[in-house]
Write a protein that holds these residues in place. Structure first.
Motif, PDB file in Angstrom:
ATOM      1  N   PRO A  55      40.285  42.231  40.575  1.00 53.31           N
ATOM      2  CA  PRO A  55      39.768  41.337  41.695  1.00 53.31           C
ATOM      3  C   PRO A  55      39.032  42.062  42.761  1.00 53.31           C
ATOM      4  O   PRO A  55      39.161  41.702  44.013  1.00 53.31           O
ATOM      5  N   GLY A  56      38.506  43.466  42.745  1.00 50.91           N
ATOM      6  CA  GLY A  56      37.798  43.995  43.953  1.00 50.91           C
ATOM      7  C   GLY A  56      36.744  43.242  44.400  1.00 50.91           C
ATOM      8  O   GLY A  56      36.493  43.395  45.658  1.00 50.91           O
ATOM      9  N   ARG A  57      36.013  42.274  43.507  1.00 48.23           N
ATOM     10  CA  ARG A  57      35.038  41.658  44.151  1.00 48.23           C
ATOM     11  C   ARG A  57      35.459  40.254  44.352  1.00 48.23           C
ATOM     12  O   ARG A  57      34.386  39.439  44.829  1.00 48.23           O
ATOM     13  N   MET A  58      36.712  39.918  44.675  1.00 46.73           N
ATOM     14  CA  MET A  58      37.139  38.584  45.031  1.00 46.73           C
ATOM     15  C   MET A  58      37.635  38.370  46.243  1.00 46.73           C
ATOM     16  O   MET A  58      38.590  37.850  46.585  1.00 46.73           O
ATOM     17  N   GLN A  59      37.036  39.020  47.329  1.00 53.19           N
ATOM     18  CA  GLN A  59      37.663  39.081  48.569  1.00 53.19           C
ATOM     19  C   GLN A  59      37.553  37.643  49.514  1.00 53.19           C
ATOM     20  O   GLN A  59      38.083  37.674  50.514  1.00 53.19           O
ATOM     21  N   ARG A  60      36.865  36.616  49.034  1.00 54.52           N
ATOM     22  CA  ARG A  60      36.931  35.544  49.581  1.00 54.52           C
ATOM     23  C   ARG A  60      38.249  34.781  49.009  1.00 54.52           C
ATOM     24  O   ARG A  60      38.450  33.396  49.661  1.00 54.52           O
ATOM     25  N   PRO A 447      36.387  50.938  37.876  1.00 58.94           N
ATOM     26  CA  PRO A 447      37.711  50.476  37.719  1.00 58.94           C
ATOM     27  C   PRO A 447      38.210  49.603  38.767  1.00 58.94           C
ATOM     28  O   PRO A 447      37.853  49.912  39.887  1.00 58.94           O
ATOM     29  N   GLY A 448      38.839  48.305  38.671  1.00 61.02           N
ATOM     30  CA  GLY A 448      39.162  47.518  39.701  1.00 61.02           C
ATOM     31  C   GLY A 448      38.272  46.541  40.057  1.00 61.02           C
ATOM     32  O   GLY A 448      38.540  45.626  40.920  1.00 61.02           O
ATOM     33  N   GLN A 449      36.874  46.820  39.900  1.00 59.16           N
ATOM     34  CA  GLN A 449      35.787  46.055  40.178  1.00 59.16           C
ATOM     35  C   GLN A 449      35.521  45.081  39.082  1.00 59.16           C
ATOM     36  O   GLN A 449      35.200  45.555  37.877  1.00 59.16           O
TER      37      GLN A 449
END
Length: 469
Positions: A55-60, A447-449
């Protein structure tokens, strides 16, 4: 009768047991992913699952911001009779050395994503980590349109189909065949099969040409039903038929299609959803012109009338089954436009589906509309042209070339497109809208993204965010 009552009571007890288990132990959210053909359902599910697991790109998402997601993993889906959504194969298609779009949905499939969540609330420290299961149900867009047939008679459906055929060149052969058919003549199976064959050929061609309303959907994806009488009918003129006539037999098969194909699908899958995302390729319809946009509007209005919107509660779930609590209307392929156009794309999608959204809101469901790209396939840039800066998006074509395009500026007021479409305009008087078929980007995995996207995190927050915090 006693056997039927016993089965009904057993089914009710099972439903109550499932509801109690889900409510108090490991809750389950059932998310339906639906949309017309080529709207991007397979890519949406693949990108959503990948980004929820990394979920590294799921900051909303509030759960990501607050660090509440301790882990997410895939498990066998609970329905043993359904195929599993082939997440791994679709992800490999999108992220390989030569990325390509995965094949579209051809049957119902399911995938279970389970979360381990940090405890929250007053007694969170005593209860320990929580679990939540997300069951994602995917089904063909072709079958989605069939839901609109449930409230129609054979005569009314036939009249609607025959009325739109003159505007579709793909129907020319079928219309010629109809000229030599007497609907009141005695039914002959060879005639019925020939009619159904030409009608199916028209539906396939119409779908390829971008028309939205191509029912019955199972004619396009028949599966194990290919060649059966329930898929061997076609529209005929007239309001009724005499006994033993071709018209009467076509009516009988149309009614069987509703009762034996559409209704079981609705009751088994569609009517058990908690949350729903409706994907719409608005840009493709705009590109094809006013008639295609109006066709899409009518088709989606009929489909969405089949939803059972409303709020779910413990007792309401026990007594009358689940109702869709949240519906997201998502205009896909936002990456084909510069970000300055995204608000206009969202406004167009909202206006296109206003009638359905108003009905859902009135019934208690929470709705939202947004423009998204589940997998971003372009980057933005500006270039000077004619003494001014032009907003462009650049992406990869199938032959490997990189091209930058401006698809055209959508109007600020959606009525400038919807009104001519409703009035039957043949082309847009102002503006020319193009669509480029970009391939998936060549990615460098971190990794993580998860996969790059546009507002997929906002879509996930709306759909399931309240159940993660």
């Amino acid at each position: 009768m006693i056997s039927s009552l016993t089965g009904l009571i057993t089914h009710s007890i099972d439903a109550v047991s499932d509801t109690v288990s889900e409510a108090f132990f490991e809750p389950v959210v059932r998310l339906g992913v639906t949309g017309l053909s080529r709207a991007g359902k397979t890519v949406f599910i693949t990108a959503l699952v990948h980004n929820l697991m990394e979920p590294g790109r799921m900051q909303r998402m509030r759960a990501v911001q607050q660090g509440l997601i301790r882990g997410a993993w895939l498990q066998p889906q609970p329905d043993m009779t359904l195929p599993r959504f082939d997440y791994e194969a679709h992800l490999a298609s999108l992220t390989g050395e030569a990325p390509r779009w995965p094949e579209g949905t051809r049957a119902v499939s399911e995938l279970r994503l389970s979360f381990r969540l940090a405890p929250t609330g007053l007694f969170g420290g005593l209860t320990g980590p929580r679990k939540l299961h997300l069951d994602i149900v995917d089904y063909p867009g072709e079958w989605l349109l069939d839901l609109g047939l449930m409230g129609k008679s054979y005569a009314s459906w036939s009249a609607e189909v025959l009325a739109r055929l003159p505007k579709r060149p793909q129907a020319e052969v079928f219309r010629e065949v109809l000229l030599n058919i007497d609907p009141q003549a005695r039914h002959e199976e060879s005639v019925a099969q020939a009619l159904a064959r030409e009608f199916t050929a028209y539906l396939v061609a119409a779908r390829e040409a971008g028309w939205s309303d191509c029912t019955p959907g199972r004619f396009l994806l028949p599966g194990e039903m290919a060649g059966s009488p329930v898929l061997t009918f076609a529209p005929l003129p007239g309001s009724e038929g005499k006994r033993g006539s071709l018209w009467r037999e076509m009516e009988r098969r149309f009614d069987a299609y509703k009762s034996q194909v559409i209704r079981p699908f609705f009751e088994t899958h569609f009517a058990k959803l908690d949350r729903q995302v409706v994907l719409i390729d608005v840009l493709e319809a705009v590109h094809r012109g006013p008639a295609a946009l109006e066709d899409q509007r009518r088709a989606m209005a009929e489909v969405l009338a089949a939803f059972r919107p409303g709020a779910n509660g413990f007792f309401t779930s026990m007594l009358r089954g689940r109702r869709v609590e949240k519906i997201l209307f998502a205009a896909t392929k936002a990456d084909h436009l510069h970000h300055t156009q995204h608000s206009r794309l969202t406004a167009l999608a909202e206006a296109l589906l206003r009638e359905a959204r108003d009905r859902a809101r009135f019934s208690g469901a929470e709705t939202a509309a947004m423009s998204i790209a589940a997998l971003r396939s372009t980057v933005e840039e500006q270039r000077s042209h004619g003494g001014r800066e032009v907003d462009l998006v650049r992406g990869r074509l199938a032959d490997g070339r990189q091209v930058a395009v401006n698809a055209g500026d959508l109007p600020e007021d959606p009525s400038r497109l919807l009104l001519p479409a409703r009035e039957g305009a043949e082309r847009w008087l102002q503006g020319d809208y193009g669509v480029m078929q970009f391939e998936p980007p060549i990615l460098s995995r971190v990794p993580g993204q998860g996969l790059p996207h546009i507002r997929l995190d906002a879509a996930a927050e709306f759909l399931i965010g309240d159940r993660l915090v």
